[in-house]
Motif scaffolding. Sequence first.
Motif, PDB file in Angstrom:
ATOM      1  N   GLY A 102       0.766  -1.232   0.000  1.00 56.86           N
ATOM      2  CA  GLY A 102       0.000   0.000   0.000  1.00 56.86           C
ATOM      3  C   GLY A 102       0.798   1.284   0.000  1.00 56.86           C
ATOM      4  N   ARG A 103       2.105   1.202   0.141  1.00 53.80           N
ATOM      5  CA  ARG A 103       2.909   2.423   0.156  1.00 53.80           C
ATOM      6  C   ARG A 103       3.154   2.884  -1.276  1.00 53.80           C
ATOM      7  NH1 ARG A 103       8.510   2.165   3.240  1.00 53.80           N
ATOM      8  NH2 ARG A 103       7.125   1.399   4.884  1.00 53.80           N
ATOM      9  N   LYS A 104       2.870   4.146  -1.545  1.00 52.28           N
ATOM     10  CA  LYS A 104       2.978   4.644  -2.915  1.00 52.28           C
ATOM     11  C   LYS A 104       4.425   4.919  -3.313  1.00 52.28           C
ATOM     12  CE  LYS A 104      -1.672   6.541  -3.197  1.00 52.28           C
ATOM     13  NZ  LYS A 104      -2.509   7.750  -3.418  1.00 52.28           N
ATOM     14  N   LYS A 105       5.158   5.646  -2.466  1.00 50.22           N
ATOM     15  CA  LYS A 105       6.538   6.006  -2.789  1.00 50.22           C
ATOM     16  C   LYS A 105       7.423   5.803  -1.570  1.00 50.22           C
ATOM     17  CE  LYS A 105       6.553   8.063  -7.040  1.00 50.22           C
ATOM     18  NZ  LYS A 105       7.580   7.985  -8.097  1.00 50.22           N
ATOM     19  N   ASN A 106       8.629   5.309  -1.803  1.00 54.21           N
ATOM     20  CA  ASN A 106       9.589   5.067  -0.736  1.00 54.21           C
ATOM     21  C   ASN A 106      10.804   5.970  -0.906  1.00 54.21           C
ATOM     22  OD1 ASN A 106       8.558   2.244   0.481  1.00 54.21           O
ATOM     23  ND2 ASN A 106       8.323   2.196  -1.746  1.00 54.21           N
ATOM     24  N   ASN A 107      11.456   6.285   0.205  1.00 53.89           N
ATOM     25  CA  ASN A 107      12.672   7.105   0.118  1.00 53.89           C
ATOM     26  C   ASN A 107      13.917   6.359   0.602  1.00 53.89           C
ATOM     27  OD1 ASN A 107      12.263   7.044   2.845  1.00 53.89           O
ATOM     28  ND2 ASN A 107      12.057   9.258   3.112  1.00 53.89           N
ATOM     29  N   MET A 207      23.915  -1.672 -12.171  1.00 59.02           N
ATOM     30  CA  MET A 207      23.610  -1.103 -10.846  1.00 59.02           C
ATOM     31  C   MET A 207      23.680   0.412 -10.889  1.00 59.02           C
ATOM     32  SD  MET A 207      23.379  -3.507  -8.291  1.00 59.02           S
ATOM     33  CE  MET A 207      24.287  -2.906  -6.881  1.00 59.02           C
ATOM     34  N   TRP A 208      24.667   0.913 -11.568  1.00 56.39           N
ATOM     35  CA  TRP A 208      24.844   2.354 -11.744  1.00 56.39           C
ATOM     36  C   TRP A 208      23.591   2.945 -12.403  1.00 56.39           C
ATOM     37  CZ3 TRP A 208      29.756   4.266 -14.872  1.00 56.39           C
ATOM     38  CH2 TRP A 208      29.800   5.669 -14.878  1.00 56.39           C
ATOM     39  N   GLN A 209      23.109   2.295 -13.451  1.00 50.85           N
ATOM     40  CA  GLN A 209      21.910   2.762 -14.153  1.00 50.85           C
ATOM     41  C   GLN A 209      20.680   2.691 -13.255  1.00 50.85           C
ATOM     42  OE1 GLN A 209      21.154   0.886 -17.994  1.00 50.85           O
ATOM     43  NE2 GLN A 209      18.947   1.118 -17.724  1.00 50.85           N
ATOM     44  N   LEU A 210      20.501   1.572 -12.555  1.00 49.33           N
ATOM     45  CA  LEU A 210      19.339   1.405 -11.684  1.00 49.33           C
ATOM     46  C   LEU A 210      19.303   2.460 -10.593  1.00 49.33           C
ATOM     47  CD1 LEU A 210      16.899  -0.348 -10.695  1.00 49.33           C
ATOM     48  CD2 LEU A 210      18.569  -1.576  -9.268  1.00 49.33           C
ATOM     49  N   VAL A 211      20.436   2.651  -9.920  1.00 50.33           N
ATOM     50  CA  VAL A 211      20.486   3.623  -8.821  1.00 50.33           C
ATOM     51  C   VAL A 211      20.296   5.046  -9.348  1.00 50.33           C
ATOM     52  CG1 VAL A 211      21.964   4.598  -7.018  1.00 50.33           C
ATOM     53  CG2 VAL A 211      21.851   2.117  -7.339  1.00 50.33           C
ATOM     54  N   HIS A 212      20.850   5.331 -10.509  1.00 51.09           N
ATOM     55  CA  HIS A 212      20.659   6.649 -11.122  1.00 51.09           C
ATOM     56  C   HIS A 212      19.176   6.896 -11.408  1.00 51.09           C
ATOM     57  CE1 HIS A 212      20.536   9.603 -14.474  1.00 51.09           C
ATOM     58  NE2 HIS A 212      21.567  10.144 -13.824  1.00 51.09           N
ATOM     59  N   GLU A 213      18.490   5.894 -11.946  1.00 49.39           N
ATOM     60  CA  GLU A 213      17.057   6.033 -12.232  1.00 49.39           C
ATOM     61  C   GLU A 213      16.259   6.251 -10.948  1.00 49.39           C
ATOM     62  OE1 GLU A 213      16.132   2.466 -14.361  1.00 49.39           O
ATOM     63  OE2 GLU A 213      17.077   3.146 -16.233  1.00 49.39           O
ATOM     64  N   ILE A 214      16.610   5.505  -9.906  1.00 47.25           N
ATOM     65  CA  ILE A 214      15.906   5.646  -8.632  1.00 47.25           C
ATOM     66  C   ILE A 214      16.137   7.031  -8.035  1.00 47.25           C
ATOM     67  CG2 ILE A 214      15.865   4.861  -6.230  1.00 47.25           C
ATOM     68  CD1 ILE A 214      16.363   2.011  -7.301  1.00 47.25           C
ATOM     69  N   LYS A 215      17.400   7.454  -7.972  1.00 47.95           N
ATOM     70  CA  LYS A 215      17.719   8.730  -7.345  1.00 47.95           C
ATOM     71  C   LYS A 215      17.203   9.924  -8.158  1.00 47.95           C
ATOM     72  CE  LYS A 215      21.688   7.408  -4.502  1.00 47.95           C
ATOM     73  NZ  LYS A 215      21.147   7.947  -3.238  1.00 47.95           N
ATOM     74  N   ASN A 216      16.983   9.724  -9.441  1.00 49.01           N
ATOM     75  CA  ASN A 216      16.436  10.791 -10.290  1.00 49.01           C
ATOM     76  C   ASN A 216      14.916  10.850 -10.250  1.00 49.01           C
ATOM     77  OD1 ASN A 216      18.890  11.741 -11.164  1.00 49.01           O
ATOM     78  ND2 ASN A 216      18.343  11.660 -13.333  1.00 49.01           N
ATOM     79  N   GLY A 217      14.314   9.956  -9.464  1.00 48.10           N
ATOM     80  CA  GLY A 217      12.858   9.944  -9.369  1.00 48.10           C
ATOM     81  C   GLY A 217      12.180   9.316 -10.573  1.00 48.10           C
ATOM     82  N   GLU A 218      12.919   8.503 -11.341  1.00 47.09           N
ATOM     83  CA  GLU A 218      12.370   7.901 -12.555  1.00 47.09           C
ATOM     84  C   GLU A 218      11.760   6.524 -12.305  1.00 47.09           C
ATOM     85  OE1 GLU A 218      15.613   7.840 -15.318  1.00 47.09           O
ATOM     86  OE2 GLU A 218      16.062   9.970 -15.004  1.00 47.09           O
ATOM     87  N   HIS A 219      11.909   5.987 -11.098  1.00 48.11           N
ATOM     88  CA  HIS A 219      11.346   4.676 -10.770  1.00 48.11           C
ATOM     89  C   HIS A 219       9.999   4.863 -10.074  1.00 48.11           C
ATOM     90  CE1 HIS A 219      10.872   0.640  -9.179  1.00 48.11           C
ATOM     91  NE2 HIS A 219      11.936   0.239  -9.869  1.00 48.11           N
ATOM     92  N   PRO A 220       8.967   4.141 -10.496  1.00 41.88           N
ATOM     93  CA  PRO A 220       7.623   4.362  -9.940  1.00 41.88           C
ATOM     94  C   PRO A 220       7.476   4.059  -8.454  1.00 41.88           C
ATOM     95  CG  PRO A 220       7.667   2.399 -11.353  1.00 41.88           C
ATOM     96  CD  PRO A 220       8.965   3.116 -11.561  1.00 41.88           C
ATOM     97  N   LEU A 221       8.436   3.333  -7.882  1.00 40.59           N
ATOM     98  CA  LEU A 221       8.304   2.931  -6.482  1.00 40.59           C
ATOM     99  C   LEU A 221       9.070   3.828  -5.513  1.00 40.59           C
ATOM    100  CD1 LEU A 221       6.663   0.546  -5.389  1.00 40.59           C
ATOM    101  CD2 LEU A 221       8.788  -0.773  -5.257  1.00 40.59           C
ATOM    102  N   PHE A 222       9.889   4.757  -6.059  1.00 40.99           N
ATOM    103  CA  PHE A 222      10.779   5.512  -5.184  1.00 40.99           C
ATOM    104  C   PHE A 222      10.733   7.019  -5.433  1.00 40.99           C
ATOM    105  CE2 PHE A 222      12.619   1.263  -5.670  1.00 40.99           C
ATOM    106  CZ  PHE A 222      12.672   0.881  -4.339  1.00 40.99           C
ATOM    107  N   LYS A 223      10.977   7.750  -4.348  1.00 38.79           N
ATOM    108  CA  LYS A 223      11.079   9.202  -4.424  1.00 38.79           C
ATOM    109  C   LYS A 223      12.465   9.606  -4.919  1.00 38.79           C
ATOM    110  CE  LYS A 223       7.962   9.844  -0.475  1.00 38.79           C
ATOM    111  NZ  LYS A 223       7.847  10.347   0.926  1.00 38.79           N
ATOM    112  N   GLU A 224      12.555  10.827  -5.374  1.00 39.62           N
ATOM    113  CA  GLU A 224      13.846  11.361  -5.789  1.00 39.62           C
ATOM    114  C   GLU A 224      14.811  11.368  -4.599  1.00 39.62           C
ATOM    115  OE1 GLU A 224      15.502  15.406  -8.037  1.00 39.62           O
ATOM    116  OE2 GLU A 224      13.354  15.020  -7.829  1.00 39.62           O
ATOM    117  N   ASP A 225      16.096  11.140  -4.869  1.00 37.44           N
ATOM    118  CA  ASP A 225      17.145  11.123  -3.850  1.00 37.44           C
ATOM    119  C   ASP A 225      16.956  10.021  -2.802  1.00 37.44           C
ATOM    120  OD1 ASP A 225      18.584  13.236  -4.976  1.00 37.44           O
ATOM    121  OD2 ASP A 225      17.284  14.708  -3.991  1.00 37.44           O
TER     122      ASP A 225
END
Length: 405
Positions: A102-107, A207-225
């Motif tokens: 149920g959590r929309k976005k994670n940090n 891994m570099w690409q995945l973490v970059h996408e997550i930290k840029n807010g491009e992943h639907p499950l995670f907040k920016e940074d």
Amino acid sequence: ARFKPFIFEEMFFYCLFAVKNQRIMDISLRTKQLNSLFSYDKKTELEESHLEIIPFRFTQTRGASEIDEFQKGLTPTGFCPMTDDRIQENKSFSYAIFTPSGRKKNNEAIILLHGLNERTWEKYLTWAEYLTHTTGKPVILFPIAFHMNRTPGLWANPRAILPWVSKRKEEVANVTNSTFANVALSSRLSQNPLRFYASGRESVYNMWQLVHEIKNGEHPLFKEDTSINLFAYSIGALLSQVLLLANPDKMFTDTRLFMFCGGSIFSEMDGNARDIMDKEAFAKVRHYFRHDFLENRTLPTSFKNDFLEQAFKAMVREDVLRDYRESFFQRACDRIRAISLKKDIVMPTGGVIKALGKASGKILEELDFPFAYSHQIPFPTHSRIDPGLINQAFHSIFTRAAAFL
């Protein structure tokens, strides 16, 4: 480093801590349950632990042309006549994330990295569930290049691969530990040991690409940074050490790393096992990286002398780039922890000490369980060992990991 047997009283203490966070699970039963539910194709609800397992697609882009060029030069094997750059399963694949329901976005997130020659996440599912439930952070099960679901299905099909075991035994005199479980990896690495480095380098790019996408807010499950930490087992620990040493785009400056049955300098590892690689393949790989790779510089021009290569070379032999490696672990000792097991011969405690140097006293703890186990099967659920002892051992490791991550 601290070395001690894992006595019952100590396990009991850690289990009491664990009870505050979740009920002590039966690892054997829960492994079977989770394995029957796990899917790369659809979301799975875990009502009992209030979690979800969500699959996502990954298509590599970072470093893709460089990796392709490198892979084109690696000689194919008989059972897979195409060059590595044409294996599409390795370029685009699914990975799974355990996350609170149920959590929309994670940090915050934890990336879990597996061991060498693995084809299934089965043993890791309870690991991911426990870490997610206890920390409240999503756990990303991310496959290393040419492992898990990143290979053609034939490589993991016993009926299809068995003839190649016979062929390998004909081609290599007195080969030992050759099995259907390791013949794909053994054949590929024997054909060209450089594949080990190429796959590791590709995995770092991924891994570099995945973490970059997550930290840029491009992943639907995670907040920016989003803050990202690592749980790494076996060869996944070597990958993590290289990743933290190289620190691409400075994205891993604050990352915490927990290593379990991993962290050894490469030259002290022993991958000669029926479920890892055969004796001939391991001997070739070990000799190649201890000597040819370091001394003859047999890499393509585009791969020479960059920060990823330096980080990998620092983890090959104790005497190579020692100051660079050991000074890093001294600086980072507050955000790295490692647990080795006394009877682990694949990733021995001595090898971890050689990798970490003086920082091992702050980072490393050697434990021992009161039952028969191995590096590959630290928690032997398919055995006659008292399940209570196995469950206690499991919780002793993962309460430590959860508290740190």
